[in-house]
Design an enzyme around this catalytic site. Structure first.
Site, PDB file in Angstrom:
ATOM      1  CG  MET A  26      -1.914  -1.188   1.159  1.00  0.00           C
ATOM      2  SD  MET A  26      -3.466  -0.901   2.027  1.00  0.00           S
ATOM      3  CE  MET A  26      -2.889  -0.559   3.662  1.00  0.00           C
ATOM      4  N   GLY A  27       2.149   1.080  -0.358  1.00  0.00           N
ATOM      5  CA  GLY A  27       3.056   2.225  -0.449  1.00  0.00           C
ATOM      6  C   GLY A  27       3.541   2.699   0.902  1.00  0.00           C
ATOM      7  CG  ASN A  28       4.313   5.770   4.211  1.00  0.00           C
ATOM      8  OD1 ASN A  28       4.421   5.453   5.377  1.00  0.00           O
ATOM      9  ND2 ASN A  28       4.802   6.915   3.760  1.00  0.00           N
ATOM     10  CG  HIS A  33       6.934  -2.067   2.237  1.00  0.00           C
ATOM     11  ND1 HIS A  33       6.796  -0.965   3.026  1.00  0.00           N
ATOM     12  CD2 HIS A  33       5.722  -2.686   2.213  1.00  0.00           C
ATOM     13  CE1 HIS A  33       5.546  -0.895   3.471  1.00  0.00           C
ATOM     14  NE2 HIS A  33       4.875  -1.926   2.995  1.00  0.00           N
ATOM     15  N   GLY A 142       4.639  -9.911   3.921  1.00  0.00           N
ATOM     16  CA  GLY A 142       5.376  -9.896   5.193  1.00  0.00           C
ATOM     17  C   GLY A 142       4.683 -10.730   6.255  1.00  0.00           C
ATOM     18  CE  LYS A 143       7.670 -16.415   8.143  1.00  0.00           C
ATOM     19  NZ  LYS A 143       8.440 -17.259   9.065  1.00  0.00           N
ATOM     20  CE  LYS A 144       3.704  -4.636  10.448  1.00  0.00           C
ATOM     21  NZ  LYS A 144       2.380  -4.398  11.051  1.00  0.00           N
ATOM     22  CB  SER A 181       2.969   2.488   6.556  1.00  0.00           C
ATOM     23  OG  SER A 181       3.652   1.741   5.586  1.00  0.00           O
TER      24      SER A 181
HETATM   25  O1  PAF Z   1      -0.342  -5.702   3.552  1.00  0.00           O
HETATM   26  C1  PAF Z   1      -0.713  -4.799   2.776  1.00  0.00           C
HETATM   27  O2  PAF Z   1       0.013  -3.838   2.512  1.00  0.00           O
HETATM   28  C2  PAF Z   1      -2.076  -4.897   2.114  1.00  0.00           C
HETATM   29  O3  PAF Z   1      -2.994  -5.505   2.957  1.00  0.00           O
HETATM   30  C3  PAF Z   1      -2.035  -5.603   0.741  1.00  0.00           C
HETATM   31  C4  PAF Z   1      -1.619  -7.050   0.874  1.00  0.00           C
HETATM   32  C5  PAF Z   1      -1.084  -4.867  -0.190  1.00  0.00           C
HETATM   33  C6  PAF Z   1      -3.440  -5.577   0.115  1.00  0.00           C
HETATM   34  O4  PAF Z   1      -3.926  -4.279  -0.018  1.00  0.00           O
END
Ligand code: PAF
Length: 277
Positions: A26-28, A33, A142-144, A181
């Site tokens: 979802m960016g940021n 990431h 991610g496993k978080k 984020s």
């Molecule tokens: O973990 C995330 O960032 C979101 O839930 C994902 C998997 C990108 C789906 O919007």
């Protein structure tokens, strides 16, 4: 690195790639990431990352509007790590109001799902859409977000999707706080308190490894400790890794999962704990 906003253009580009690895976000972006993107590189020739803040997975009183949108900075961070960034608009992903949804398994109503009704339905729906658009061979999460990863694995297995799901280890700040984020919502005092969540999980893991058999009692004490420090605890729970069912002692490989709020900021963490042989 190509930045693509439209589904058609992305499909045309990816049709020419032999093997695709995918990191949805979802960016940021933070180092968590970026670690997933480095891991993605080991799996395949063309690495695609998506940046999309998915409205379907936010509840009406959640942070969809204020969720940080930082595409330009994200793209700078991804230079050299990914080949393609897919950054669709909401209308590109949802040209019509979405009326078809993934019904996630019952576990989606527990843990985070208890406090966020509909969250995993919206998450699973967008992940399926993204997997259909990108058609990767491998996708990394991610496993978080342990429960999210579990639900995605169930969806992929039960809907026979031809993609391998890989989990990436949680990346932490030097003081142990899991990167997220949402950490940037924390004020200075909250940021100093935030690593306590991880510390509580580590202590619980040690207690279990020393043979403690009554997790309910241990977690009640942990919740008391956190509440005294100003946390509003949603859950601290010991679950079986395989299906996230409740355990009260380490009778299978487990994971201690927790969610708690500092002010209005909701933080998640978890720690895997394997059965002593
Ligand atoms: O973990 C995330 O960032 C979101 O839930 C994902 C998997 C990108 C789906 O919007």
């Amino acid at each position: 690195m190509k930045i693509i906003h439209s589904v058609i253009e992305l499909r045309e580009f990816l049709a020419r790639q032999a093997r695709i690895t995918f990191v949805p976000t979802m960016g940021n972006l933070h180092q968590g990431h970026l670690a997933l993107m480095r891991q993605a590189r080991q799996h395949g020739a063309c690495v695609v990352a998506s940046v999309f803040v998915n409205p379907l997975q936010f509840g009406p009183n959640e942070d969809f509007e204020r969720y940080p949108r930082t595409l330009q900075a994200d793209c700078e961070l991804m230079q050299g790590l990914v080949d393609v960034v897919f950054a669709p608009s909401v209308s590109e992903m949802y040209p019509l109001p979405q009326s078809v949804f993934i019904e996630p398994p019952a576990i989606a109503n527990e843990l985070c799902g208890a406090a966020r009704p509909g969250h995993f339905r919206g998450m699973a729906t967008v992940v399926l859409k993204l997997l259909n658009i990108v058609q990767p061979h491998v996708a990394l999460f991610g496993k978080k977000d342990y429960q999210q990863l579990h639900i995605i694995r169930q969806m992929v297995a039960q809907l026979n999707l031809a993609v391998q799901i890989v989990g990436g280890e949680t990346v932490r700040a030097a003081d142990g706080l899991a990167l997220s984020s949402r950490n940037q919502y924390l004020d200075e005092v909250q940021r100093r308190i935030a690593p306590q969540l991880r510390q509580v999980l580590l202590n619980l893991r040690d207690d279990l490894l020393q043979g403690e058999q009554n997790f309910s009692q241990l977690s009640a004490h942990a919740i008391q400790q956190l509440s005294a420090q100003g946390w509003q605890v949603e859950y601290v729970s010991l679950r079986k890794q395989a299906d996230l069912s409740v355990m009260n002692a380490l009778v299978n490989d487990g994971v201690i999962v927790a969610a708690a709020k500092l002010g209005s900021t909701r933080l998640l963490d978890n720690i895997e704990v394997c059965q002593v042989q």
